[in-house]
Write a protein that holds these residues in place. Structure first.
Motif, PDB file in Angstrom:
ATOM      1  N   ASN A   1       0.823  -1.208   0.000  1.00  0.00           N
ATOM      2  CA  ASN A   1       0.000   0.000   0.000  1.00  0.00           C
ATOM      3  C   ASN A   1       0.858   1.259   0.000  1.00  0.00           C
ATOM      4  O   ASN A   1       0.510   2.256  -0.640  1.00  0.00           O
ATOM      5  CB  ASN A   1      -0.945  -0.010   1.200  1.00  0.00           C
ATOM      6  N   TRP A   2       1.987   1.226   0.711  1.00  0.00           N
ATOM      7  CA  TRP A   2       2.903   2.367   0.653  1.00  0.00           C
ATOM      8  C   TRP A   2       3.486   2.527  -0.741  1.00  0.00           C
ATOM      9  O   TRP A   2       3.708   3.645  -1.210  1.00  0.00           O
ATOM     10  CB  TRP A   2       4.026   2.202   1.679  1.00  0.00           C
ATOM     11  N   PHE A   3       3.748   1.412  -1.419  1.00  0.00           N
ATOM     12  CA  PHE A   3       4.232   1.483  -2.797  1.00  0.00           C
ATOM     13  C   PHE A   3       3.259   2.264  -3.676  1.00  0.00           C
ATOM     14  O   PHE A   3       3.661   3.000  -4.573  1.00  0.00           O
ATOM     15  CB  PHE A   3       4.375   0.070  -3.382  1.00  0.00           C
ATOM     16  N   ARG A   4       1.970   2.091  -3.419  1.00  0.00           N
ATOM     17  CA  ARG A   4       0.961   2.661  -4.312  1.00  0.00           C
ATOM     18  C   ARG A   4       0.645   4.127  -4.021  1.00  0.00           C
ATOM     19  O   ARG A   4      -0.031   4.769  -4.821  1.00  0.00           O
ATOM     20  CB  ARG A   4      -0.316   1.822  -4.255  1.00  0.00           C
ATOM     21  N   VAL A   5       1.125   4.658  -2.910  1.00  0.00           N
ATOM     22  CA  VAL A   5       0.882   6.080  -2.624  1.00  0.00           C
ATOM     23  C   VAL A   5       1.563   6.970  -3.667  1.00  0.00           C
ATOM     24  O   VAL A   5       0.897   7.770  -4.341  1.00  0.00           O
ATOM     25  CB  VAL A   5       1.330   6.434  -1.195  1.00  0.00           C
ATOM     26  N   PRO A   6       2.894   6.874  -3.859  1.00  0.00           N
ATOM     27  CA  PRO A   6       3.503   7.711  -4.908  1.00  0.00           C
ATOM     28  C   PRO A   6       3.043   7.321  -6.304  1.00  0.00           C
ATOM     29  O   PRO A   6       2.977   8.176  -7.198  1.00  0.00           O
ATOM     30  CB  PRO A   6       5.009   7.462  -4.730  1.00  0.00           C
ATOM     31  N   LEU A   7       2.709   6.046  -6.493  1.00  0.00           N
ATOM     32  CA  LEU A   7       2.231   5.593  -7.802  1.00  0.00           C
ATOM     33  C   LEU A   7       0.994   6.381  -8.223  1.00  0.00           C
ATOM     34  O   LEU A   7       0.939   6.958  -9.318  1.00  0.00           O
ATOM     35  CB  LEU A   7       1.931   4.094  -7.720  1.00  0.00           C
ATOM     36  N   HIS A   8       0.005   6.435  -7.352  1.00  0.00           N
ATOM     37  CA  HIS A   8      -1.239   7.126  -7.695  1.00  0.00           C
ATOM     38  C   HIS A   8      -1.050   8.637  -7.732  1.00  0.00           C
ATOM     39  O   HIS A   8      -1.693   9.325  -8.543  1.00  0.00           O
ATOM     40  CB  HIS A   8      -2.335   6.751  -6.705  1.00  0.00           C
ATOM     41  N   LEU A   9      -0.186   9.164  -6.886  1.00  0.00           N
ATOM     42  CA  LEU A   9       0.076  10.603  -6.923  1.00  0.00           C
ATOM     43  C   LEU A   9       0.694  11.006  -8.259  1.00  0.00           C
ATOM     44  O   LEU A   9       0.299  12.011  -8.865  1.00  0.00           O
ATOM     45  CB  LEU A   9       0.998  11.000  -5.766  1.00  0.00           C
ATOM     46  N   LEU A  10       1.670  10.228  -8.725  1.00  0.00           N
ATOM     47  CA  LEU A  10       2.305  10.528 -10.007  1.00  0.00           C
ATOM     48  C   LEU A  10       1.309  10.401 -11.157  1.00  0.00           C
ATOM     49  O   LEU A  10       1.285  11.235 -12.070  1.00  0.00           O
ATOM     50  CB  LEU A  10       3.489   9.585 -10.234  1.00  0.00           C
ATOM     51  N   ALA A  11       0.488   9.360 -11.111  1.00  0.00           N
ATOM     52  CA  ALA A  11      -0.496   9.164 -12.177  1.00  0.00           C
ATOM     53  C   ALA A  11      -1.509  10.310 -12.202  1.00  0.00           C
ATOM     54  O   ALA A  11      -1.834  10.847 -13.270  1.00  0.00           O
ATOM     55  CB  ALA A  11      -1.206   7.826 -11.990  1.00  0.00           C
ATOM     56  N   CYS A  12      -1.999  10.707 -11.039  1.00  0.00           N
ATOM     57  CA  CYS A  12      -2.973  11.810 -10.977  1.00  0.00           C
ATOM     58  C   CYS A  12      -2.348  13.124 -11.431  1.00  0.00           C
ATOM     59  O   CYS A  12      -2.981  13.910 -12.148  1.00  0.00           O
ATOM     60  CB  CYS A  12      -3.519  11.941  -9.558  1.00  0.00           C
ATOM     61  N   LEU A  13      -1.110  13.361 -11.024  1.00  0.00           N
ATOM     62  CA  LEU A  13      -0.426  14.586 -11.443  1.00  0.00           C
ATOM     63  C   LEU A  13      -0.274  14.620 -12.959  1.00  0.00           C
ATOM     64  O   LEU A  13      -0.505  15.654 -13.600  1.00  0.00           O
ATOM     65  CB  LEU A  13       0.943  14.675 -10.763  1.00  0.00           C
ATOM     66  N   GLY A  14       0.106  13.490 -13.535  1.00  0.00           N
ATOM     67  CA  GLY A  14       0.247  13.428 -14.985  1.00  0.00           C
ATOM     68  C   GLY A  14      -1.060  13.688 -15.704  1.00  0.00           C
ATOM     69  O   GLY A  14      -1.104  14.410 -16.708  1.00  0.00           O
ATOM     70  N   LEU A  15      -2.143  13.134 -15.202  1.00  0.00           N
ATOM     71  CA  LEU A  15      -3.446  13.337 -15.839  1.00  0.00           C
ATOM     72  C   LEU A  15      -3.926  14.777 -15.682  1.00  0.00           C
ATOM     73  O   LEU A  15      -4.581  15.322 -16.583  1.00  0.00           O
ATOM     74  CB  LEU A  15      -4.465  12.366 -15.247  1.00  0.00           C
ATOM     75  N   LEU A  16      -3.600  15.408 -14.549  1.00  0.00           N
ATOM     76  CA  LEU A  16      -3.956  16.815 -14.379  1.00  0.00           C
ATOM     77  C   LEU A  16      -3.208  17.696 -15.372  1.00  0.00           C
ATOM     78  O   LEU A  16      -3.773  18.624 -15.956  1.00  0.00           O
ATOM     79  CB  LEU A  16      -3.659  17.260 -12.944  1.00  0.00           C
ATOM     80  N   VAL A  17      -1.934  17.400 -15.562  1.00  0.00           N
ATOM     81  CA  VAL A  17      -1.146  18.150 -16.548  1.00  0.00           C
ATOM     82  C   VAL A  17      -1.721  17.950 -17.944  1.00  0.00           C
ATOM     83  O   VAL A  17      -1.854  18.890 -18.734  1.00  0.00           O
ATOM     84  CB  VAL A  17       0.330  17.709 -16.496  1.00  0.00           C
ATOM     85  N   LEU A  18      -2.092  16.713 -18.254  1.00  0.00           N
ATOM     86  CA  LEU A  18      -2.667  16.420 -19.566  1.00  0.00           C
ATOM     87  C   LEU A  18      -3.992  17.144 -19.762  1.00  0.00           C
ATOM     88  O   LEU A  18      -4.290  17.652 -20.846  1.00  0.00           O
ATOM     89  CB  LEU A  18      -2.868  14.909 -19.708  1.00  0.00           C
TER      90      LEU A  18
END
Length: 308
Positions: free
Chosen positions: A237-254
């Motif tokens: 679950n800790w692995f997935r915290v930065p994973l989802h943050l990076l994915a959401c940030l990328g989609l916001l930029v897009l």
């Protein structure tokens, strides 16, 4: 979270409740992965059939999936038990996972690779449709092709780690990251505004899915060897915290960018992220190159994480 919970739940059931041999875990995950891919290929063709061939529109595949989802839920409720015998408070689970993550450099590097690699794959899931759809690609068939490529990758993993070739999961993890880096560089050129090349983009997407077929069993093998079973849920679950943050940030930029230039720029950003993942792979390889525990001793099929 769903995938992390399932993997941790199954390993606990296999080892603690049923006391099955640990050597069976890779074979079980490999078999599940195979049928997951086969069903995904069939689902893609079925989605194309109900949406386009039968003329029911793009919502039809979602409607058709509802009874199957309900059936799956009913089967899970009826046949799957819960791990109530060793309950831990949520705070203790998170704290234990964080301690494990920070105390072992191997776990930290593995988590970095997972966060970077899988965040790019999450973004890829949202990008392939706007790249191919304007050119009239049958999206259901394209999806089935992706799943077939991923199945090929997982099959190549089993062949590569067999007794004949005896490559190690660490080598295949490195190869998977390299393939994705190359594919993303291809996409930065094939999606240039005014110079789009859907065929090259499609080939790059297939290579990414092929890399996923290599990546997930390699990562699952390494996670199982590096992370203690008692800390699996917390660490994953800790692995997935930065994973989802990076994915959401990328989609916001897009979302805030022009569609055509934004897609190309996002592939460029993903390329940079994957280069960082490659550096993390090099760091992990340096740390574990003499670690016999992380080597495959005999030909086995390795566990595979659920498909994205």
């Amino acid at each position: 979270m769903l995938f992390s919970a399932f993997e941790a739940w199954y390993i606990h059931e296999h080892v603690e409740r049923h006391d099955f041999p640990a050597e069976w875990i890779p074979a079980t995950f490999a078999r599940a992965a195979f049928w997951n891919h086969v069903l995904a290929v069939v689902a893609g063709v079925a989605a194309e059939a109900v949406a386009s061939w039968m003329g029911l529109g793009p919502v039809a595949p979602f409607v058709a999936a509802i009874p199957l989802l309900a059936l799956s839920g009913a089967l899970a409720l009826h046949n799957w038990g819960e791990n109530y015998d060793r309950q831990r408070a949520f705070s203790r689970t998170c704290a234990g996972g964080l301690r494990c993550l920070l105390s072992d450099r191997r776990v930290l590097l593995l988590g970095t690779i997972q966060a970077l690699f899988e965040s790019v794959i999450f973004i890829f899931v949202f990008l392939w449709t706007p790249v191919l759809d304007p050119h009239g690609a049958p999206l259901g068939i394209v999806f089935s092709s992706f799943m077939a490529a991923s199945l090929l990758g997982s099959s190549l993993y089993r062949i590569a780690t067999s007794k004949r070739y005896h490559l190690q999961p660490m080598h295949l993890l490195s190869l998977a990251v390299l393939i994705v880096v190359f594919s993303l560089f291809m996409l930065t050129f094939s999606t240039s505004p005014g110079q789009e090349s859907p065929v090259e983009s499609f080939i790059a997407f297939l290579l990414i899915e092929l890399a996923c077929g290599l990546y997930f069993p390699s990562m699952s093998f390494l996670r199982r060897k590096v992370i203690p079973e008692t800390e699996q849920a917390g660490v994953l679950n800790w692995f997935r915290v930065p994973l989802h943050l990076l994915a959401c940030l990328g989609l916001l930029v897009l979302h805030d960018s022009d569609r055509k230039t934004g897609t190309r720029n996002m592939f460029s950003i993903c390329s940079a992220v994957m280069v960082m993942a490659l550096l993390a792979v090099v760091g992990l390889f340096t740390v574990v190159r003499h670690d016999a525990e992380l080597r495959v001793p005999s030909p086995t099929g390795e566990p595979y994480a659920p498909e994205l």
